[in-house]
Motif scaffolding. Structure first.
Motif, mmCIF file in Angstrom:
data_model
loop_
_atom_site.group_PDB
_atom_site.id
_atom_site.type_symbol
_atom_site.label_atom_id
_atom_site.label_comp_id
_atom_site.label_asym_id
_atom_site.label_seq_id
_atom_site.Cartn_x
_atom_site.Cartn_y
_atom_site.Cartn_z
ATOM 1 N N ASP A 48 1.567 0.987 0.036
ATOM 2 C CA ASP A 48 2.342 2.214 0.185
ATOM 3 C C ASP A 48 3.800 1.936 -0.151
ATOM 4 N N GLU A 49 4.439 2.921 -0.810
ATOM 5 C CA GLU A 49 5.849 2.767 -1.175
ATOM 6 C C GLU A 49 6.727 2.517 0.060
ATOM 7 N N SER A 50 6.315 3.078 1.189
ATOM 8 C CA SER A 50 7.122 2.894 2.406
ATOM 9 C C SER A 50 7.140 1.424 2.823
ATOM 10 N N LEU A 51 6.032 0.707 2.581
ATOM 11 C CA LEU A 51 5.999 -0.717 2.908
ATOM 12 C C LEU A 51 6.908 -1.511 1.978
ATOM 13 N N ILE A 52 6.926 -1.114 0.695
ATOM 14 C CA ILE A 52 7.814 -1.793 -0.251
ATOM 15 C C ILE A 52 9.266 -1.555 0.143
ATOM 16 N N GLU A 53 9.581 -0.317 0.528
ATOM 17 C CA GLU A 53 10.943 -0.014 0.991
ATOM 18 C C GLU A 53 11.288 -0.837 2.228
ATOM 19 N N LYS A 54 10.319 -0.957 3.134
ATOM 20 C CA LYS A 54 10.554 -1.731 4.351
ATOM 21 C C LYS A 54 10.831 -3.205 4.014
ATOM 22 N N ALA A 55 10.065 -3.746 3.060
ATOM 23 C CA ALA A 55 10.265 -5.135 2.651
ATOM 24 C C ALA A 55 11.624 -5.305 1.985
ATOM 25 N N LEU A 56 12.006 -4.339 1.160
ATOM 26 C CA LEU A 56 13.306 -4.387 0.483
ATOM 27 C C LEU A 56 14.439 -4.329 1.508
ATOM 28 N N ILE A 79 19.125 3.720 -8.001
ATOM 29 C CA ILE A 79 18.749 2.315 -8.126
ATOM 30 C C ILE A 79 17.564 1.992 -7.236
ATOM 31 N N LYS A 80 17.607 2.479 -6.005
ATOM 32 C CA LYS A 80 16.562 2.130 -5.047
ATOM 33 C C LYS A 80 15.190 2.585 -5.523
ATOM 34 N N ASN A 81 15.088 3.819 -5.998
ATOM 35 C CA ASN A 81 13.798 4.341 -6.450
ATOM 36 C C ASN A 81 13.273 3.548 -7.637
ATOM 37 N N LYS A 82 14.154 3.180 -8.562
ATOM 38 C CA LYS A 82 13.760 2.379 -9.719
ATOM 39 C C LYS A 82 13.213 1.028 -9.278
ATOM 40 N N LEU A 83 13.897 0.402 -8.332
ATOM 41 C CA LEU A 83 13.440 -0.906 -7.847
ATOM 42 C C LEU A 83 12.088 -0.803 -7.155
ATOM 43 N N VAL A 84 11.910 0.225 -6.338
ATOM 44 C CA VAL A 84 10.643 0.403 -5.627
ATOM 45 C C VAL A 84 9.497 0.588 -6.614
ATOM 46 N N LYS A 85 9.725 1.405 -7.656
ATOM 47 C CA LYS A 85 8.683 1.653 -8.651
ATOM 48 C C LYS A 85 8.331 0.376 -9.412
ATOM 49 N N SER A 86 9.337 -0.387 -9.797
ATOM 50 C CA SER A 86 9.065 -1.623 -10.530
ATOM 51 C C SER A 86 8.387 -2.653 -9.635
ATOM 52 N N LEU A 87 8.759 -2.681 -8.359
ATOM 53 C CA LEU A 87 8.105 -3.588 -7.415
ATOM 54 C C LEU A 87 6.639 -3.210 -7.216
ATOM 55 N N GLU A 88 6.365 -1.899 -7.178
ATOM 56 C CA GLU A 88 4.987 -1.431 -7.047
ATOM 57 C C GLU A 88 4.153 -1.896 -8.238
ATOM 58 N N THR A 89 4.723 -1.802 -9.432
ATOM 59 C CA THR A 89 4.030 -2.245 -10.643
ATOM 60 C C THR A 89 3.758 -3.739 -10.601
ATOM 61 N N ILE A 90 4.761 -4.515 -10.244
ATOM 62 C CA ILE A 90 4.619 -5.966 -10.244
ATOM 63 C C ILE A 90 3.618 -6.421 -9.190
ATOM 64 N N LEU A 91 3.611 -5.749 -8.041
ATOM 65 C CA LEU A 91 2.682 -6.143 -6.981
ATOM 66 C C LEU A 91 1.244 -5.822 -7.353
ATOM 67 N N HIS A 92 1.051 -4.770 -8.152
ATOM 68 C CA HIS A 92 -0.295 -4.512 -8.679
ATOM 69 C C HIS A 92 -0.679 -5.589 -9.683
ATOM 70 N N LYS A 93 0.266 -5.983 -10.520
ATOM 71 C CA LYS A 93 -0.034 -6.925 -11.600
ATOM 72 C C LYS A 93 -0.344 -8.324 -11.066
ATOM 73 N N ILE A 94 0.275 -8.708 -9.945
ATOM 74 C CA ILE A 94 0.005 -10.048 -9.429
ATOM 75 C C ILE A 94 -1.351 -10.137 -8.747
#
Length: 774
Positions: free
Chosen positions: A131-139, A174-189
């Protein structure tokens, strides 16, 4: 068996499931006490697992009944009726030990068995998404830590400055862009090993050193250092959050499991203590297995082979159409290389038990031309990878590597037809008189779609007139095409099953059920109550909602909840109050079963959706999930469609990806799909052990080769899509395509077909109807 390792190169329709099921029974017969737990069969999907189980049980029944087929099986398997009966009874009595399952479910069981060793609690829940909220929490945790860590603060400050200098559009969000890119990278790993290794390397990098890059003149070459460092920091924080919340992300555990098992010498016997000793593994659809999945089970495979036990794999690189989510078609070759000192048997299944001879001969011819004519193949690959005007100086170097990869994929083409059926490959060329190159692409796309629909209607009418109108499938490239085409055919009076109709979130009954659950979770949610009342659970509920809408028009000043409480007291008390009270004393699954019984939902037309929905709730409940967990899960739910009903009169409309593994009497294929413009995920390129980030024009020459090779991997999958689409039909394959190339349309599948067809016309004196007489 004569070899420890058996690899089947199994082209479409070659009886792969039949062969693997036979091998399962042969291996099981040789095991002491026929212990089901000692044999593991792995498939790619739940449907494939069910099919193999069904086939094994059917074989045993045939032997017991001594049918003609049973006699042949008895001879081939060396089974007596008594042995088959005993084994069938063993399966029914110990069905939980009947280990035919998906690779992810096996690895998850393995993870649970090793929870203590991995320092995890044993009752963790699995998350199938982040969930994006978890990525935001981690950030946010990374930002909070920066207040105590000077080097981290310097790094983050430098990173933001770098972003503002290199990507001006980020100033807005900036924050939304980072969250979206983090979501992509976490799927890819979850499947890309190079990315995981890179991120792990960056865990050890000096943050203060990286923070100095912002002062360099050429900022672009340092982008990867900033991004990969941030990804490593956030990934660590996410793992902390998961651990605290007793959850695991379904992708990350493959990496953890692989790392742990590989690092523990002599640990395999302890795994067998937990799960039972294995004597053999069978792996189906091996081309769809990703590298992390394979490396997680590789230590177990190595142990089996070292003990002179068995590994059986089946796959077909030509049908590798899931590389975008990690499928690796070259793992089969790696097995041959890794275990070359052992007894290995490679068998090519070269008979086709599915399609009529015309279809088999068509595919033999079409793909043999691509395989054997190097100049034609090179011309096609150059066009779809480089285009017509690309002047890259090392183009030949790239093409040579791509040609080698193509040849590995399409090594085994020729099949022998076995079905004595009438049928044909029928090409339908669309005349494009109404399409004008001066018009907008959007307008021409609409016109092209209209022409395709007209041609589909013509084909369906022909099938009707020939009294051959059953088991028809239309294959498309994208999910959105299914809805459009389904709606059109429904208006023309046809019975249609579009796979987009088979998704749970498209079910009115399921949506109404979820609305009710939302209301029970928060009894002040007027919108949720409206969704429940108007969702078809009861006629009374729909009448109440209609009354409320009429009352609002008259100017009533009540919200929906108060309106129902005051105007329909009996309904509120009998249904709503009762359910609110039950939600406090029943488990989540018991509550859902109670709702189903109260509203007699099992008598509704959408009962198949209900059963699937309840099975998801049961699975979540068994892992400790409650109502709130479910509602969070449902927001991101993206489960595959329900199995397509076996209704021969209905036209099935589905994507090529979903059609893989299926067969239909008649297949209609509009060869007009468009491919997306290639872009490197997150701008990252992995080549020759190095990592690059940036647009192609910003990359050094060596990295540009990697960029093109990554693009080529995506383009090569188009050939595999064509192969899968062309091999689904039993009797008739109708291919719809424009009579000429359309300007500004990136229809690369069409271009490939047209070039091969033009070659055949020139070299073999072909005409439009030539395929029909193959």
């Amino acid at each position: 068996m004569s070899a420890n390792i058996v690899i089947y190169n199994a082209s479409a329709g070659s009886g792969k499931t039949y062969q693997l099921s036979l091998n399962y029974l042969k291996l099981l017969k040789d095991l002491s006490n026929n212990n089901l737990k000692n044999l593991l069969a792995i498939t790619f999907t739940n449907k494939a697992a069910f099919e193999m189980k069904e086939r094994v049980i059917q074989f045993l029944k045939e032997i017991i009944k001594n049918t003609e087929r049973g006699k042949a099986l008895k001879k081939e398997l060396n089974f007596s009726e008594k042995e088959a009966e005993a084994l069938l009874e063993e399966i029914f009595l110990n069905y939980d030990n009947f280990q035919v399952k998906t690779i992810d479910s096996f690895l998850l069981n393995l993870y649970k068995a090793l929870a203590y060793e991995l320092n995890l609690i044993s009752d963790f829940q699995i998350k199938r998404y982040i969930d994006e909220s978890l990525i935001e929490k981690a950030l946010e945790r990374v930002f909070e830590e920066a207040y105590q860590n000077k080097n981290l603060f310097l790094f983050l400050e430098s990173f933001v400055e770098h972003l503002l200098k290199t990507q001006k559009q980020l100033k807005i969000d900036i924050k939304n862009k980072l969250v979206k890119s983090l979501e992509t990278i976490l799927h890819k790993i979850t499947y890309k090993k190079e990315l995981i290794e890179a991120i792990n390397i960056y865990k050890e990098r000096d943050l203060k050193e990286i923070a100095q890059f912002v002062n360099q003149e050429d900022l672009s070459q340092y982008s990867k250092d900033y991004y990969l460092t941030l990804y490593s920091l956030v990934k660590d924080k996410l793992e902390e959050i998961f651990y605290k919340e007793k959850t695991l992300f379904i992708g990350l555990w493959k990496e953890k499991l692989s790392e742990f098992i590989s690092s523990q010498d002599g640990f395999i016997p302890w795994i067998y203590v937990k799960l039972g000793s294995l004597e053999g593994i069978i792996i189906d659809e091996f081309q769809d297995t990703d590298r992390l999945q394979w490396e997680a089970i590789l230590p177990i495979v190595e142990d089996l082979i070292s003990r002179n036990k068995f590994l059986i794999c089946a796959g077909d690189p030509k049908q590798s159409i899931f590389q975008w989510r990690g499928g690796d078609p070259f793992l089969l070759q790696e097995i041959l290389n890794k275990f070359s000192n052992y007894s290995v048997k490679v068998e090519v299944l070269n008979k086709n038990y599915r399609s009529c001879s015309n279809l088999v001969n068509f595919n033999n011819l079409f793909f043999s031309v691509l395989k054997n004519n190097k100049e034609l193949k090179k011309e096609i690959l150059a066009e779809i990878i480089f285009g017509k005007n690309d002047k890259f100086e090392r183009k030949e170097e790239v093409l040579q590597k791509v040609l080698e990869e193509f040849d590995r994929n399409f090594r085994h083409i020729q099949q022998e037809p076995t079905q004595n059926l009438d049928g044909e490959v029928n090409l339908r060329f669309i005349k494009l008189d109404s399409i004008n190159s001066s018009d907008s692409k959007k307008y021409n796309k609409i016109r092209l779609n209209d022409l395709i629909k007209d041609e589909i209607l013509n084909i369906l009418e022909e099938l009707k007139n020939r009294e051959n109108f059953e088991d028809v499938a239309i294959l498309v490239r994208k999910n959105e095409e299914i809805t459009e085409l389904s709606s059109f055919l429904l208006t023309q009076g046809f019975k249609v099953i579009g796979t987009s109709f088979l998704k749970l979130k498209e079910s009115k009954l399921v949506n109404s059920f979820v609305s009710l659950l939302k209301f029970l979770n928060y009894p002040e949610d007027n919108i949720a109550l409206a969704g429940f009342l108007n969702g078809g659970f009861t006629q009374k509920g729909e009448d109440i909602f209609k009354s409320y809408c009429e009352a609002k028009l008259r100017g009533i000043n009540l919200n929906l909840i108060d309106f129902v409480k005051t105007e329909f007291k009996d309904f509120w008390k009998v249904y709503i109050e009762d359910l609110l009270n039950k939600s406090k004393i029943l488990s989540f699954y018991e509550l859902c079963q109670y709702i189903s019984n109260v509203f007699r939902l099992k008598e509704k037309e959408e009962v198949s959706y209900l059963y699937k929905f309840l099975s998801i709730i049961l699975d979540l409940s068994s892992k400790g999930g409650d109502l709130e967990d479910f509602l969070e899960y449902w927001e991101k739910y993206s489960e595959d469609e329900l199995e397509i009903p076996k209704d021969k009169e209905a036209i099935k409309i589905l994507t090529i990806h979903l059609a893989k593994g299926l067969e239909f009497k008649h297949v209609i294929l509009p060869l007009t799909w468009e491919e997306k413009e290639y872009t490197a995920d997150l701008g990252l390129i992995f080549y020759n052990g190095k990592i690059y980030k940036g647009k192609k024009e910003e990359l050094p020459e060596e990295a540009i080769i990697g960029w093109y090779l990554d693009k080529a991997k995506q383009k090569l999958e188009i050939f595999n899509l064509l192969y899968v689409a062309f091999t689904r039909a039993i009797k008739n394959l109708y291919i719809i395509l424009p009579e000429e190339e359309l300007k500004n349309f990136k229809m690369e599948g069409f271009k490939i077909f047209r070039k091969v067809y033009a070659f055949l016309e020139k070299e073999k004196d072909f005409s439009i109807n030539s395929f029909n007489s193959l």
